[in-house]
Enzyme design. Structure first.
Site, PDB file in Angstrom:
ATOM      1  N   ASN A   8       0.974  -1.053   0.003  1.00 40.34           N
ATOM      2  CA  ASN A   8      -0.020  -0.047  -0.033  1.00 40.34           C
ATOM      3  C   ASN A   8       0.965   1.347   0.049  1.00 40.34           C
ATOM      4  O   ASN A   8       1.753   1.556   0.786  1.00 40.34           O
ATOM      5  CB  ASN A   8      -0.657   0.108   1.184  1.00 40.34           C
ATOM      6  CG  ASN A   8      -1.753   1.134   1.240  1.00 40.34           C
ATOM      7  OD1 ASN A   8      -1.514   2.396   1.102  1.00 40.34           O
ATOM      8  ND2 ASN A   8      -3.079   0.839   1.486  1.00 40.34           N
ATOM      9  N   HIS A  21       0.999   6.131   1.843  1.00 40.04           N
ATOM     10  CA  HIS A  21       1.783   7.031   2.728  1.00 40.04           C
ATOM     11  C   HIS A  21       2.986   7.442   2.087  1.00 40.04           C
ATOM     12  O   HIS A  21       3.468   8.883   2.251  1.00 40.04           O
ATOM     13  CB  HIS A  21       1.977   6.491   4.105  1.00 40.04           C
ATOM     14  CG  HIS A  21       0.856   6.230   4.883  1.00 40.04           C
ATOM     15  ND1 HIS A  21      -0.083   7.215   5.124  1.00 40.04           N
ATOM     16  CD2 HIS A  21       0.299   5.120   5.411  1.00 40.04           C
ATOM     17  CE1 HIS A  21      -0.999   6.737   5.715  1.00 40.04           C
ATOM     18  NE2 HIS A  21      -0.775   5.414   5.854  1.00 40.04           N
ATOM     19  N   ARG A  24       3.953  18.573   1.396  1.00 37.88           N
ATOM     20  CA  ARG A  24       4.776  19.709   0.580  1.00 37.88           C
ATOM     21  C   ARG A  24       3.956  20.308  -0.499  1.00 37.88           C
ATOM     22  O   ARG A  24       4.113  21.542  -0.797  1.00 37.88           O
ATOM     23  CB  ARG A  24       6.158  19.254   0.286  1.00 37.88           C
ATOM     24  CG  ARG A  24       6.953  20.243  -0.315  1.00 37.88           C
ATOM     25  CD  ARG A  24       7.156  21.783   0.316  1.00 37.88           C
ATOM     26  NE  ARG A  24       7.380  21.651   1.588  1.00 37.88           N
ATOM     27  CZ  ARG A  24       8.637  22.181   2.173  1.00 37.88           C
ATOM     28  NH1 ARG A  24       9.349  22.689   1.144  1.00 37.88           N
ATOM     29  NH2 ARG A  24       9.095  21.933   3.292  1.00 37.88           N
ATOM     30  N   HIS A  69      -5.482   3.893  -1.865  1.00 35.04           N
ATOM     31  CA  HIS A  69      -6.899   4.408  -1.475  1.00 35.04           C
ATOM     32  C   HIS A  69      -7.128   5.615  -1.992  1.00 35.04           C
ATOM     33  O   HIS A  69      -6.954   6.729  -0.855  1.00 35.04           O
ATOM     34  CB  HIS A  69      -7.051   4.028   0.019  1.00 35.04           C
ATOM     35  CG  HIS A  69      -8.388   4.475   0.713  1.00 35.04           C
ATOM     36  ND1 HIS A  69      -8.573   4.274   2.006  1.00 35.04           N
ATOM     37  CD2 HIS A  69      -9.475   4.949  -0.088  1.00 35.04           C
ATOM     38  CE1 HIS A  69      -9.956   4.608   2.276  1.00 35.04           C
ATOM     39  NE2 HIS A  69     -10.415   4.991   0.968  1.00 35.04           N
ATOM     40  N   ARG A 114      -8.969   8.814  -1.494  1.00 37.44           N
ATOM     41  CA  ARG A 114     -10.045   9.209  -0.902  1.00 37.44           C
ATOM     42  C   ARG A 114     -10.913  10.276  -1.198  1.00 37.44           C
ATOM     43  O   ARG A 114     -10.232  11.218  -2.072  1.00 37.44           O
ATOM     44  CB  ARG A 114      -9.616   9.402   0.519  1.00 37.44           C
ATOM     45  CG  ARG A 114      -9.161   8.267   1.388  1.00 37.44           C
ATOM     46  CD  ARG A 114      -8.358   8.839   2.965  1.00 37.44           C
ATOM     47  NE  ARG A 114      -8.185   7.709   3.606  1.00 37.44           N
ATOM     48  CZ  ARG A 114      -9.160   7.386   4.721  1.00 37.44           C
ATOM     49  NH1 ARG A 114     -10.327   8.031   4.809  1.00 37.44           N
ATOM     50  NH2 ARG A 114      -9.098   6.472   5.514  1.00 37.44           N
ATOM     51  N   ARG A 166      -6.648  13.201   0.476  1.00 29.51           N
ATOM     52  CA  ARG A 166      -5.314  13.589   1.443  1.00 29.51           C
ATOM     53  C   ARG A 166      -4.176  12.882   0.893  1.00 29.51           C
ATOM     54  O   ARG A 166      -3.129  13.380   1.487  1.00 29.51           O
ATOM     55  CB  ARG A 166      -5.785  13.097   2.810  1.00 29.51           C
ATOM     56  CG  ARG A 166      -5.709  11.656   3.035  1.00 29.51           C
ATOM     57  CD  ARG A 166      -6.152  11.411   4.369  1.00 29.51           C
ATOM     58  NE  ARG A 166      -7.462  11.739   4.691  1.00 29.51           N
ATOM     59  CZ  ARG A 166      -8.058  11.081   5.801  1.00 29.51           C
ATOM     60  NH1 ARG A 166      -7.305  10.327   6.479  1.00 29.51           N
ATOM     61  NH2 ARG A 166      -9.206  11.529   6.008  1.00 29.51           N
ATOM     62  N   GLU A 173      -8.653   0.460  -2.874  1.00 29.49           N
ATOM     63  CA  GLU A 173      -9.427   0.490  -1.773  1.00 29.49           C
ATOM     64  C   GLU A 173     -10.610   1.684  -2.106  1.00 29.49           C
ATOM     65  O   GLU A 173     -10.125   2.698  -2.552  1.00 29.49           O
ATOM     66  CB  GLU A 173      -8.905   0.956  -0.760  1.00 29.49           C
ATOM     67  CG  GLU A 173      -7.863  -0.298  -0.379  1.00 29.49           C
ATOM     68  CD  GLU A 173      -7.103   0.027   1.019  1.00 29.49           C
ATOM     69  OE1 GLU A 173      -7.310   0.710   1.729  1.00 29.49           O
ATOM     70  OE2 GLU A 173      -6.405  -0.901   1.250  1.00 29.49           O
ATOM     71  N   THR A 180      -8.107   4.128   7.934  1.00 30.26           N
ATOM     72  CA  THR A 180      -9.015   3.327   8.133  1.00 30.26           C
ATOM     73  C   THR A 180      -9.260   2.715   9.436  1.00 30.26           C
ATOM     74  O   THR A 180      -8.361   1.970   9.803  1.00 30.26           O
ATOM     75  CB  THR A 180      -9.184   2.122   6.883  1.00 30.26           C
ATOM     76  OG1 THR A 180      -8.765   2.906   5.840  1.00 30.26           O
ATOM     77  CG2 THR A 180     -10.516   1.497   6.929  1.00 30.26           C
ATOM     78  N   GLU A 198     -10.716  -8.959   3.130  1.00 30.64           N
ATOM     79  CA  GLU A 198      -9.636  -8.611   3.846  1.00 30.64           C
ATOM     80  C   GLU A 198      -9.952  -8.418   5.111  1.00 30.64           C
ATOM     81  O   GLU A 198     -10.734  -7.360   5.542  1.00 30.64           O
ATOM     82  CB  GLU A 198      -8.982  -7.286   2.984  1.00 30.64           C
ATOM     83  CG  GLU A 198      -7.627  -6.823   4.001  1.00 30.64           C
ATOM     84  CD  GLU A 198      -6.918  -5.812   3.062  1.00 30.64           C
ATOM     85  OE1 GLU A 198      -7.039  -5.740   2.090  1.00 30.64           O
ATOM     86  OE2 GLU A 198      -6.612  -4.997   3.877  1.00 30.64           O
ATOM     87  N   HIS A 253      -4.001  -4.017   7.833  1.00 29.79           N
ATOM     88  CA  HIS A 253      -4.110  -2.929   8.607  1.00 29.79           C
ATOM     89  C   HIS A 253      -3.279  -3.280   9.869  1.00 29.79           C
ATOM     90  O   HIS A 253      -3.429  -4.054  10.533  1.00 29.79           O
ATOM     91  CB  HIS A 253      -5.460  -2.500   9.106  1.00 29.79           C
ATOM     92  CG  HIS A 253      -5.449  -1.191   9.612  1.00 29.79           C
ATOM     93  ND1 HIS A 253      -5.858   0.006   8.917  1.00 29.79           N
ATOM     94  CD2 HIS A 253      -5.446  -0.773  10.864  1.00 29.79           C
ATOM     95  CE1 HIS A 253      -5.568   0.968   9.676  1.00 29.79           C
ATOM     96  NE2 HIS A 253      -5.633   0.798  11.025  1.00 29.79           N
ATOM     97  N   GLY A 254      -2.329  -2.269   9.819  1.00 25.84           N
ATOM     98  CA  GLY A 254      -1.209  -2.260  11.308  1.00 25.84           C
ATOM     99  C   GLY A 254      -0.419  -3.516  11.217  1.00 25.84           C
ATOM    100  O   GLY A 254       0.135  -3.655  11.929  1.00 25.84           O
ATOM    101  N   GLY A 283       1.028  -1.307   4.448  1.00 28.27           N
ATOM    102  CA  GLY A 283       1.481   0.004   3.833  1.00 28.27           C
ATOM    103  C   GLY A 283       2.451   0.709   4.958  1.00 28.27           C
ATOM    104  O   GLY A 283       3.715   0.890   4.549  1.00 28.27           O
TER     105      GLY A 283
END
Ligand code: PXP
Length: 255
Positions: free
Chosen positions: A11, A14, A22, A56, A58, A62, A83, A114, A164, A205-206, A227
């Site tokens: 993922n 980030h 920036r 993802h 959004r 973002r 996603e 998420t 998932e 996730h995580g 990710g």
């Protein structure tokens, strides 16, 4: 390729988070001095053996932008997993770009990332509409759900090929042995139930370089979508080494 191999979906959201920090007001630009470029990140991940790229886009834009997704579609060889929230705009975008899979996720504007699985049992009609629209488009659907039996039962009724399972509670509680054992058992049981319905199980996730050792012990996991920890490690050792190290930890002894 190998027996029991667990696929790695990287993922790259980030990477885009850093760029947006920036260059938020330069969204029409890409690559070049507008860095880091998520496409470049994805290509390095692919070269290091990633089995897929996840993004993802959004509603609030973002991190990953729609233009990034279009450039990825044109450039990467490995499957793209997108996603998305269950909105009309995102369905139209997915129909347009045709990712290999879409993973339906909950989306609220104020969450940083998420935070929980999509409650498909609580909003069956709305989710089913999107599932059917995607299937009609030839796109496989995954549902990002909590490892709860009623969510699995509901996913089976929707005839999706993938779920998932949300590993956030496991990851957040990992430092407490009792929580870790409890949450891992829930993920294991949910995996078995989904597999009985013929659903292929991914995790996400995580997940990080440490807790992946527990999750890889669950039989039959198809893919992990990871990710933050890979992007963070890539800052220290580079993208390729970060991806290779995660693949090794997911599949010790295989290569
Ligand atoms: N899977 C899903 C459905 C996600 O929404 C996310 C991002 O929150 C991830 C996987 C990756 O999570 P992480 O960045 O914690 O590895």
């Amino acid at each position: 390729m190998y027996n029991n191999y667990i696929r790695l979906g990287v993922n790259i959201d980030h990477c885009a988070t850093v760029r947006q920090a920036r260059y938020r007001n330069y969204e029409r630009l890409s690559g070049g001095i507008v860095e880091p470029d998520p496409l470049f990140f994805a290509l390095l991940a692919e070269r290091a053996g990633a089995d897929g790229i996840t993004v993802h886009p959004r509603a609030d834009g973002r991190h990953i932008q729609r233009g990034d997704v279009e450039r990825l579609c044109a450039a990467i060889q490995i499957p793209l997993n997108m996603e998305m929230g269950c909105t009309r705009e995102m369905v139209a975008f997915a129909v347009d770009i045709k990712p290999r899979t879409v993973c339906l996720v909950p989306e609220t504007r104020d969450e940083v990332t998420t935070e929980g699985g999509l409650d498909i049992a609580g909003q069956t009609g709305r989710v089913l509409d999107v599932v059917e629209a995607m299937h009609a488009n030839g796109t496989d659907v995954s549902l990002f759900i909590d490892p709860e039996p009623e969510q699995i039962e509901c996913a089976a009724k929707m005839k999706v090929r993938f779920v998932e399972l949300h590993t956030g509670s496991f990851a957040n509680g990992w430092h407490s042995e009792s929580t870790r054992v409890h949450e891992l058992a829930k993920i294991r049981a949910a995996t078995e139930l989904a597999q009985q319905y013929g659903i292929t199980v991914n995790l996400g996730h995580g997940i990080n370089y440490t807790n992946v050792a527990d999750l890889r012990s669950i039989p039959g996991i198809h893919e992990m979508n990871i990710g933050h920890t890979i992007v963070a490690r890539a800052l220290m050792v580079g993208v390729e080494e970060a991806v290779k190290e995660m693949r090794r930890r997911m599949n010790p002894g295989l290569f």
